[in-house]
Each structure stands twice: as structure tokens, then as C-alpha cells.
Write a protein that holds these residues in place. Sequence first.
Motif, PDB file in Angstrom:
ATOM      1  N   VAL A   1       0.840  -1.207   0.000  1.00 34.79           N
ATOM      2  CA  VAL A   1       0.000   0.000   0.000  1.00 34.79           C
ATOM      3  C   VAL A   1       0.874   1.256   0.000  1.00 34.79           C
ATOM      4  O   VAL A   1       0.658   2.185  -0.798  1.00 34.79           O
ATOM      5  CB  VAL A   1      -0.932   0.005   1.234  1.00 34.79           C
ATOM      6  CG1 VAL A   1      -1.568   1.383   1.433  1.00 34.79           C
ATOM      7  CG2 VAL A   1      -2.015  -1.053   1.070  1.00 34.79           C
ATOM      8  N   HIS A   2       1.861   1.277   0.882  1.00 32.41           N
ATOM      9  CA  HIS A   2       2.742   2.454   0.957  1.00 32.41           C
ATOM     10  C   HIS A   2       3.472   2.672  -0.367  1.00 32.41           C
ATOM     11  O   HIS A   2       3.606   3.811  -0.832  1.00 32.41           O
ATOM     12  CB  HIS A   2       3.762   2.266   2.086  1.00 32.41           C
ATOM     13  CG  HIS A   2       4.810   3.334   2.127  1.00 32.41           C
ATOM     14  ND1 HIS A   2       4.550   4.612   2.599  1.00 32.41           N
ATOM     15  CD2 HIS A   2       6.114   3.327   1.725  1.00 32.41           C
ATOM     16  CE1 HIS A   2       5.640   5.327   2.499  1.00 32.41           C
ATOM     17  NE2 HIS A   2       6.609   4.600   1.969  1.00 32.41           N
ATOM     18  N   THR A   3       3.923   1.599  -0.996  1.00 35.65           N
ATOM     19  CA  THR A   3       4.689   1.704  -2.242  1.00 35.65           C
ATOM     20  C   THR A   3       3.833   2.241  -3.379  1.00 35.65           C
ATOM     21  O   THR A   3       4.236   3.164  -4.097  1.00 35.65           O
ATOM     22  CB  THR A   3       5.265   0.332  -2.617  1.00 35.65           C
ATOM     23  OG1 THR A   3       6.144  -0.109  -1.572  1.00 35.65           O
ATOM     24  CG2 THR A   3       6.042   0.404  -3.930  1.00 35.65           C
ATOM     25  N   ILE A   4       2.644   1.667  -3.562  1.00 37.29           N
ATOM     26  CA  ILE A   4       1.784   2.108  -4.664  1.00 37.29           C
ATOM     27  C   ILE A   4       1.310   3.538  -4.440  1.00 37.29           C
ATOM     28  O   ILE A   4       1.235   4.334  -5.389  1.00 37.29           O
ATOM     29  CB  ILE A   4       0.584   1.160  -4.840  1.00 37.29           C
ATOM     30  CG1 ILE A   4       1.057  -0.270  -5.139  1.00 37.29           C
ATOM     31  CG2 ILE A   4      -0.328   1.669  -5.952  1.00 37.29           C
ATOM     32  CD1 ILE A   4       1.913  -0.400  -6.385  1.00 37.29           C
ATOM     33  N   ASN A   5       1.042   3.892  -3.200  1.00 39.88           N
ATOM     34  CA  ASN A   5       0.634   5.272  -2.915  1.00 39.88           C
ATOM     35  C   ASN A   5       1.767   6.269  -3.127  1.00 39.88           C
ATOM     36  O   ASN A   5       1.527   7.474  -3.193  1.00 39.88           O
ATOM     37  CB  ASN A   5       0.101   5.382  -1.481  1.00 39.88           C
ATOM     38  CG  ASN A   5      -1.348   4.952  -1.371  1.00 39.88           C
ATOM     39  OD1 ASN A   5      -2.118   5.118  -2.314  1.00 39.88           O
ATOM     40  ND2 ASN A   5      -1.724   4.391  -0.239  1.00 39.88           N
ATOM     41  N   SER A   6       2.985   5.778  -3.231  1.00 36.34           N
ATOM     42  CA  SER A   6       4.135   6.651  -3.500  1.00 36.34           C
ATOM     43  C   SER A   6       4.296   6.950  -4.983  1.00 36.34           C
ATOM     44  O   SER A   6       5.109   7.804  -5.361  1.00 36.34           O
ATOM     45  CB  SER A   6       5.427   5.999  -2.979  1.00 36.34           C
ATOM     46  OG  SER A   6       5.367   5.803  -1.589  1.00 36.34           O
ATOM     47  N   MET A   7       3.534   6.258  -5.840  1.00 37.53           N
ATOM     48  CA  MET A   7       3.622   6.510  -7.271  1.00 37.53           C
ATOM     49  C   MET A   7       3.064   7.893  -7.584  1.00 37.53           C
ATOM     50  O   MET A   7       2.111   8.346  -6.950  1.00 37.53           O
ATOM     51  CB  MET A   7       2.835   5.447  -8.057  1.00 37.53           C
ATOM     52  CG  MET A   7       3.429   4.047  -7.977  1.00 37.53           C
ATOM     53  SD  MET A   7       2.343   2.755  -8.712  1.00 37.53           S
ATOM     54  CE  MET A   7       2.405   3.212 -10.447  1.00 37.53           C
ATOM     55  N   GLN A   8       3.666   8.564  -8.557  1.00 42.90           N
ATOM     56  CA  GLN A   8       3.137   9.863  -8.974  1.00 42.90           C
ATOM     57  C   GLN A   8       1.767   9.692  -9.618  1.00 42.90           C
ATOM     58  O   GLN A   8       0.886  10.524  -9.449  1.00 42.90           O
ATOM     59  CB  GLN A   8       4.100  10.517  -9.966  1.00 42.90           C
ATOM     60  CG  GLN A   8       5.450  10.862  -9.361  1.00 42.90           C
ATOM     61  CD  GLN A   8       6.381  11.446 -10.377  1.00 42.90           C
ATOM     62  OE1 GLN A   8       6.347  12.650 -10.664  1.00 42.90           O
ATOM     63  NE2 GLN A   8       7.228  10.611 -10.949  1.00 42.90           N
ATOM     64  N   ASN A   9       1.608   8.612 -10.383  1.00 44.99           N
ATOM     65  CA  ASN A   9       0.324   8.285 -10.994  1.00 44.99           C
ATOM     66  C   ASN A   9       0.051   6.803 -10.744  1.00 44.99           C
ATOM     67  O   ASN A   9       0.579   5.943 -11.442  1.00 44.99           O
ATOM     68  CB  ASN A   9       0.349   8.566 -12.496  1.00 44.99           C
ATOM     69  CG  ASN A   9      -0.976   8.211 -13.162  1.00 44.99           C
ATOM     70  OD1 ASN A   9      -1.927   7.802 -12.488  1.00 44.99           O
ATOM     71  ND2 ASN A   9      -1.040   8.347 -14.469  1.00 44.99           N
ATOM     72  N   PRO A  10      -0.740   6.485  -9.715  1.00 46.52           N
ATOM     73  CA  PRO A  10      -0.917   5.079  -9.328  1.00 46.52           C
ATOM     74  C   PRO A  10      -1.944   4.301 -10.151  1.00 46.52           C
ATOM     75  O   PRO A  10      -2.320   3.196  -9.749  1.00 46.52           O
ATOM     76  CB  PRO A  10      -1.377   5.205  -7.872  1.00 46.52           C
ATOM     77  CG  PRO A  10      -2.123   6.493  -7.831  1.00 46.52           C
ATOM     78  CD  PRO A  10      -1.419   7.414  -8.798  1.00 46.52           C
ATOM     79  N   THR A  11      -2.361   4.831 -11.302  1.00 48.87           N
ATOM     80  CA  THR A  11      -3.430   4.183 -12.068  1.00 48.87           C
ATOM     81  C   THR A  11      -3.167   2.701 -12.276  1.00 48.87           C
ATOM     82  O   THR A  11      -4.016   1.846 -11.998  1.00 48.87           O
ATOM     83  CB  THR A  11      -3.615   4.874 -13.431  1.00 48.87           C
ATOM     84  OG1 THR A  11      -3.971   6.235 -13.201  1.00 48.87           O
ATOM     85  CG2 THR A  11      -4.725   4.192 -14.229  1.00 48.87           C
ATOM     86  N   GLU A  12      -1.972   2.346 -12.804  1.00 52.66           N
ATOM     87  CA  GLU A  12      -1.689   0.946 -13.104  1.00 52.66           C
ATOM     88  C   GLU A  12      -1.347   0.140 -11.861  1.00 52.66           C
ATOM     89  O   GLU A  12      -1.265  -1.086 -11.929  1.00 52.66           O
ATOM     90  CB  GLU A  12      -0.555   0.855 -14.140  1.00 52.66           C
ATOM     91  CG  GLU A  12      -0.970   1.269 -15.529  1.00 52.66           C
ATOM     92  CD  GLU A  12      -2.225   0.525 -16.002  1.00 52.66           C
ATOM     93  OE1 GLU A  12      -2.191  -0.717 -16.036  1.00 52.66           O
ATOM     94  OE2 GLU A  12      -3.231   1.177 -16.294  1.00 52.66           O
ATOM     95  N   GLY A  13      -1.149   0.807 -10.743  1.00 53.73           N
ATOM     96  CA  GLY A  13      -0.880   0.081  -9.502  1.00 53.73           C
ATOM     97  C   GLY A  13      -2.128  -0.164  -8.672  1.00 53.73           C
ATOM     98  O   GLY A  13      -2.060  -0.798  -7.621  1.00 53.73           O
TER      99      GLY A  13
END
Length: 590
Positions: A518-530
Motif C-alpha cells: 500500500v505504501h509503495t503504490i501510494n508513493s507513485m506519482q500516478n498510481p493508475t496501473e498500480g
Amino acid sequence: MSDVDQVAPHRRLGVMLFADIVDYTRLMGDDEIGTWHAVKERLQIFKQLAHECDGEVQQVSGDGLFLLFGSAMAAVGCAMKIQKQMRMLNEGIPEERQILFRIGINLGEILFDDGQVGGDSVNIAARIETYARPGQVCISAAVYDQVCDKLAFGYSYLGAQRLKNVREPVDIFQVQEDATAAAMTTGLRRAATPEQPNRPLVPEASVVVLPFRFQGSDPAWHWLADGFTDDITTSLSRFHDFFVISRNSAYVVGGASETPLHAARELGVRYVVAGTVRIAGKRVRIGIQLIDAERDRTIWGEQYNREFDNILELQEEITQIIVSATAVSIHVSEWERLQQVGPSDLRAYSLVLQGQQHIFHYTRDENRRARLLYESALRVDPHYARAMAAKSRTLNIDWRYSWTEMRDKALDTALNLAQSAIEVDPTDARGFGELGFAHLYRKEHDAALSAYRRALVLNPNDADLMSDMADALAHSGEAAEAVALLDKAKRLNPFYPDQYLWHLGGAFYKLGRYEDAVHTINSMQNPTEGRRILAASYAQLGRLVEAQREAAKILEAHPTFSVERWAAVQPDRLESDTMHFVEGLRKAGL
């Protein structure tokens, strides 16, 4: 808020001069009374000369002055008169007791409000003053443009400097009283006419690694500086996008050149890597700069301070980090350059570079645009291995998202293109990387990992390849190894894209480390694909409201999404890994 508070400050174009006495605190400590009288005398002369040049004194503090002028010519002319007068006053005085001024000048808009003066231009002028050597005058490019062909001085270009709290680099020049001496120093070269703009020095992304400079008292450590130079040159040459100047040429020209920009012009390259090595006790400090010689600016720089027990291991680690960050910075700079290049100037490499800006958006239209650019590159150069490899990935993505009517053939064609890329250039790591990617989605896991290992043997500094291999490891039942490899990729590429985090989140999910996912994907600038990983992780944590929210966003981005379809796409070696992901998606409401 009162009406007075709401009144906007008045703006006026002007020229700002900041002056500061060198070593003022030391001088006062050595001889407080003598320094006080000497400084008082010089400040009075300073103000008198400024008045004669129509300068307006805004502020005087113990060791410095802030003046405003109506023209750049008046400000620079006055500054040079002042420095000449100060040299005369210092004649016969011991060097350690001389009163020397640094002066910095800038031109721009000034804010006036109730007797107060400020603004960004004023801040820049104050920062420029710190670049002046004792007894010298530095000016901004804005001032230089006004005076360069009007005053009988010379101008030495000090480069595009990053000033504290100033967003963009500022070109700074040192004013030379002797114009002849200045003619031998580096200059900021500009197009002679609009009809003759500067052209790229060579068509490729060309780079030279200048000999690292050793800074220390023990000459026995000179070998370490040479080692960094050689290792970085060799490692950069593994990136087939780059034209890398040989070590011998770099040493010949780099040793004779006064500046990196001069070396770049001598060798005809766009980019220069320059570095220093300093040994102090049991610590080593490595400084690095990547300079865009065409635009006269530093585009990346870093310092590494380490204690060393095993110096060879330390050298290898830092070399990898420097090489990967340099490669990424050059690619970003080349993309920026393409925005200003007309279509008729685009070559195969440029077209592939443009395609890379589309492919990782993961939409049908963007993937198609990327493929069209790769196909255009192949029309320019039918044997361009990198374009073949890149086109291979677009077909793989088409297959994954069902964006092609010929889905059954897409993976076969992707594999054939990757194999063709390797046949054309068996030394290009990216070709083997795309071969690994094609094998992975055909669920040929051993062949995929073998291709990735071959790619990393060819170029162990390519962090993007590491990220892709880590994803293959995660899908092959080796998620813990995937996490370790992704951590290394992130260290090597400080500018890593979202894809690294997407892959890392997937590996964490497979390990049952849902909070980390959760922490990693929320760190994406654009989490669409995550979001698929995010929804499944929230669901496994029992946070169903958040899981359902992410599920809704998945359907918004991919309206035809179905769990069954995605389960068939997942290239997992272990069926239990696929079922684990399906379980999370279903709990999220998909």
C-alpha cells in the motif's frame, strides 16, 4: 485585512549592485579600530563614486552595500571604477590587512513598498556577489547582454550556476579589466543570427568522461581518480544510445583544457562528466557533475562521502550509481532537446526516444503512437536493433490489455522482433531485455530469466533492466529476490519512474507484505496501473471501504476489466500466486 495591506507593491526595472568586504570578521578580530577606520574611509569613497555614476544607495551594513542604478552600463562602469580605486588604496598594505570588495550586479524587476526594496531579482544580485573573487565584479547574463559590446572590458563566463533559493540556473560572468585576457577564457556561445541557430555538435547523445581530479596530499591515491575515470567510461559505453569518447582522447584533451566546456568543444560532444576524488583520513569524497555543453549548464551533480574498508568494493558501488544516474539524466536532457527540434531533423534515435515518452502511459492510443514512432525509426534505419526491441514491447502490451484484434499472434510477433534485435546487435542489452519480457508473458520463465541475466551481463548499470528482471523474478516465485533487486535499481537510478514502484508493490503483495505494498503504490506519482495491487492489498488488510474505492477507480480507467481476464494475463509460474491475487481483487468487489 486593511486597505493598506492590500495595496500591491510598485514594480520598476532597475539594476542592483551588492558589495561585500572579504574576511570582514577576521579583519575586525585582528585590529578592530584600524579596520573600523579603513572600512569607514572606503565606504565613503564607494558612496561618492556611486553618486557620481547616478547610483542610489539603498542600504549600508557594517561590511556591505546595496545600490540601485538606472542602467547596466552605469552600474558596471561604476563597479570597475570602485575596484580600481580600492586597489590604489591597498598599495603598500600587507596582503592580510587589505580591504577587498566582492561586487555582484543583476538587472530585473524590483519591488518597492513603503520604502522597502525587494524581489527575486534583488535576491539573485545578492547571490551573484558571492561568486566574485576578492577585488572582482560578477554580473548576470541580463547585465552582460546590455554591456558586452558597449564597455571596453572583457567577460569570463563562469557557467550556469544554481543559486540558493533560485529555481532556474543563472549564467554568471566575471568582468575583466583587461579585455585581451578575457578573450582567452570560456565564453557563453550563442547563435550569430536567428537564421543560423546552434546545431547539435554530433547527431548522437555524445559524452566524454574527463579525468577525475585528485584532491589530496598523498599522491599514492592518484590511481583511485584514474580508476573512476576508466570505469565510468567503460560502463557508459555499454549504453548503445551513447557515443562515448575514448579514454585516451579524454586524457589528452581533458588534461590540457581549462574547463569542461572547452574540452567539450575540442572533442565535439554534448555532455561532459567531470569529477573529483578527495581522501581525508579513512574517508573518501567523490564529487560528480554532468554538464550539458551545448546549453552551458549542469544538469546533474552529487557528492558521495563514505568511509572505506574495502576501497575496490566502494569504487564499484559508486561507479554504478554515477553511471546509471548519468544515463538517465542524458536521456531526460535529450528528450527536452527534442521539443525544440523540427520534424525534418529527427533521426532514428530521436524517434525511438520520442516513442519512450508514450509507451509507459499504458493507454491504447499512447501505445499505438509509440509503435508508429518505432516503425518510423525502422524506415529511417531498417537495421536499428533498439527500434525493433522497442516495437516488440508495444505488441506485448497490446496483448496484455487486449488492444489488438490479432491477439493470438501479438506475443509471437513480439518474440520474433526481440530475437531479430539480438541478431542485428548481440551486444545491446536492451534487446535481451525485451526478449526476456516476451518470454515472460508467454510463461516461459526460465528463458525469460536467462535473457534478463544476459542483458545485465552486457550492461550491469541499466537500472530499468533490473526493474524488469525483478518483475520477472516476482512472477517466477522469487519475490524476495525481486525486492532486493528493485532496491538496488532505485539506488542506481535516483530518478526512477513509477514502474519501479509498480513492480515493487507487486512483489510485496506476493510476500504478504500488504502494508508495504500500500505504501509503495501510494508513493507513485500516478498510481493508475498500480491500483489493482492497491485494491487487493487493502482488501487483504480488511480495509474494505478503501479497497472498494480503488476498485471503482480501476473500472474507471479500464471499463472492461474482469478478474478472470486479468488472471489469464498474469504470467505467474505458481498458480497459488495467481489465486492469491484473484482472492484480493474479489474481496475488493471486482
